[in-house]
Design an enzyme around this catalytic site. Structure first.
Site, PDB file in Angstrom:
ATOM      1  N   HIS A   7      39.040  39.958  35.372  1.00 40.35           N
ATOM      2  CA  HIS A   7      37.913  39.034  35.245  1.00 40.35           C
ATOM      3  C   HIS A   7      36.712  39.717  34.603  1.00 40.35           C
ATOM      4  CE1 HIS A   7      37.268  40.755  39.363  1.00 40.35           C
ATOM      5  NE2 HIS A   7      35.999  40.796  38.992  1.00 40.35           N
ATOM      6  N   HIS A  79      29.894  43.194  35.395  1.00 42.06           N
ATOM      7  CA  HIS A  79      31.005  44.154  35.299  1.00 42.06           C
ATOM      8  C   HIS A  79      32.234  43.468  34.722  1.00 42.06           C
ATOM      9  CE1 HIS A  79      31.777  42.469  39.417  1.00 42.06           C
ATOM     10  NE2 HIS A  79      33.042  42.545  39.048  1.00 42.06           N
ATOM     11  N   GLU A 130      35.250  47.625  37.304  1.00 42.19           N
ATOM     12  CA  GLU A 130      35.947  47.441  38.569  1.00 42.19           C
ATOM     13  C   GLU A 130      37.431  47.617  38.304  1.00 42.19           C
ATOM     14  OE1 GLU A 130      35.594  43.450  40.142  1.00 42.19           O
ATOM     15  OE2 GLU A 130      36.321  44.050  42.110  1.00 42.19           O
TER      16      GLU A 130
HETATM   17 CO    CO Z   1      34.580  41.663  40.226  1.00 45.66          CO
END
Ligand code: CO
Length: 134
Positions: A7, A79, A130
């Site tokens: 994502h 992020h 991440e």
């Molecule tokens: Co995230």
């Protein structure tokens, strides 16, 4: 080692407005808001055919999103999340190459119920990364 883009996370100053925009203007499949007290955020996942968008909104005074929105009052990309098969092996390999893991260095359980880690943006061209074990 690196897998799919899981994502892209966008910090938003007005969650209801962002939900309406993605749902009504873009016609996207927008999930329900979910509070993540361990991470200090309320998240909304938007499912696209090839990846997801994660809307992030501050939860609580100590939310890490507060400072980001202070610097970026209209919101912005916060992020990006890459999938890895073995998060401990990925962490150990990356720290050997100079990356710094945020927090304790141990994975936390992320918004999808899977282990996640964050890597300091200084090492990744100014981009907070991440890693999520899938
Ligand atoms: Co995230």
């Amino acid at each position: 080692m690196i897998g799919r883009l899981n994502h892209v996370a966008i910090a938003v100053p007005d969650l209801e407005a962002a939900i309406a925009q993605y749902r009504d203007a873009l016609g996207a499949d927008v999930g329900a808001p979910k509070d993540e007290p361990d991470h200090g955020v309320t998240v909304v996942f938007i499912t696209l055919p090839n990846t997801k968008i994660e809307l992030l909104y501050p939860l609580g005074d100590a939310s890490p999103i507060n400072g980001f929105l202070d610097k970026n009052p209209s919101g912005g990309i916060h992020h990006i999340c890459y999938e890895v098969e073995d998060i401990i092996a990925a962490r150990d390999h990356l720290t050997q190459t100079g990356a710094r893991v945020l927090g304790t260095g141990e994975p936390k359980i992320g918004a999808h119920g899977k282990p996640v880690l964050f890597l300091h943006p200084k090492y990744f061209n100014g981009c907070l990364i991440e890693l999520e074990q899938v």
